[in-house]
Enzyme design. Structure first.
Site, PDB file in Angstrom:
ATOM      1  N   ASP A   1       0.832  -1.206   0.000  1.00 14.13           N
ATOM      2  CA  ASP A   1       0.000   0.000   0.000  1.00 14.13           C
ATOM      3  C   ASP A   1       0.869   1.260   0.000  1.00 14.13           C
ATOM      4  OD1 ASP A   1      -2.044  -1.785   0.390  1.00 14.13           O
ATOM      5  OD2 ASP A   1      -2.469  -1.182   2.448  1.00 14.13           O
TER       6      ASP A   1
ATOM      7  N   HIS B   1       3.904  -2.079   3.157  1.00 13.36           N
ATOM      8  CA  HIS B   1       3.844  -0.691   2.679  1.00 13.36           C
ATOM      9  C   HIS B   1       5.117  -0.328   1.915  1.00 13.36           C
ATOM     10  CE1 HIS B   1       0.740  -0.814   5.763  1.00 13.36           C
ATOM     11  NE2 HIS B   1       0.169   0.193   5.124  1.00 13.36           N
TER      12      HIS B   1
HETATM   13 ZN   LIG Z   1      -2.616   3.113   3.191  1.00 15.41          ZN
END
Ligand SMILES: [Zn+2]
Length: 266
Positions: A54, A200
């Site tokens: 993400d 991430h």
């Molecule tokens: Zn996010």
């Protein structure tokens, strides 16, 4: 009497705070299906796992992760933030050209529960246009920032044709900059058949090179190291890596409670 009133008031306040916190916990809890169906994991009887990232694109870390994936011959899914896609279209183009899948993570990483429906549509559509401009592909999967969603959000997301995608492995808190080996061990301990892992490659779509923030804010070197460790370990355990669209193709994901409520108004 005054004291009693004060005690009552503070109890009420504490109760309200606890209730608000509980609502937020539920709104962001990845497996909860109260607000409508989301994809949380894949088939539990197949030796597959989906690696997802993400908050990017975020060079050079996203590129370094892409190097690892290419080297290991596995594919992942990148839930990208629109403003970062616009800033770094070449990185997103490479994600797609390498065979990875793309998902929509909104234009600027807002908490969707706070959006009205028009803003919700705009943040998803604008991001999709940026993805299309970079890759020539549209994406029909999305992940709500912070995992935040409610009935209104999920109804509208589905109406727009998106499948909302959560995760099944508890978050590794990679945004706190732990070493790669720590991120990997936090993930590996929970992986099972059909798991969706959430790492991430960026920080809420922040563009460190342009916005006046410390480069440390965008440092995802831990995730680069973790990616290699996770892939190698799971390969040894016999796992095959699939993208989220591939996981959706394999059969319907793990859907627990069927949505029964309809949206009122709006
Ligand atoms: Zn996010």
């Amino acid at each position: 009497m005054k004291l009693k009133l004060a005690a009552g008031a503070s109890f009420a306040l504490a109760f309200a705070a606890a209730a608000t916190f509980a609502i937020y916990e539920v709104a962001e809890s990845p497996g909860n299906q109260l607000f409508g169906k989301t994809l949380v994991s894949g088939p539990k009887n197949e030796r597959v796992v989906a690696l997802t990232y993400d908050d990017g694109p975020n060079p050079p870390y996203t590129d370094a992760i892409l190097d690892v994936l290419r080297d290991e011959r596995v594919h992942a899914t990148f839930f990208v933030v629109g403003q970062a896609v616009q800033a770094y279209p070449n990185t997103v183009r490479r994600e797609a050209l390498d065979g990875n899948a793309l998902g929509n993570h909104t234009w600027n990483h807002g908490h969707l529960v706070l959006y009205d429906l028009t803003s919700l549509r705009e943040t998803l559509e604008r991001t999709d246009q940026a993805i299309y401009a970079a890759t020539g592909q549209h994406s029909r999967i999305m992940r709500p920032p912070y995992g935040g969603r409610d009935w209104l959000v999920l109804d509208e997301v589905r109406r727009l044709g998106y499948t909302p995608v959560m995760w099944s492995v508890p978050l590794a808190k990679d945004w706190e900059y732990p070493p790669g080996a720590v991120i990997a061990s936090r993930v590996l301990r929970y992986v099972g058949d059909g798991s969706i892992i959430d790492l991430h490659d960026g920080n809420r779509g922040i563009i460190c090179a342009r916005q006046h923030v410390s480069p440390h804010v965008c440092d995802r070197s831990g995730d680069v190291v973790a990616t290699r460790l996770i892939v190698e370990s799971l390969k040894r355990r016999g796992y095959r890596f699939v993208t989220i669209p591939e996981l959706l193709q394999m059969g319907r994901g793990d859907r627990v409670v069927k949505r029964t409520s309809n949206r009122v108004g709006g």
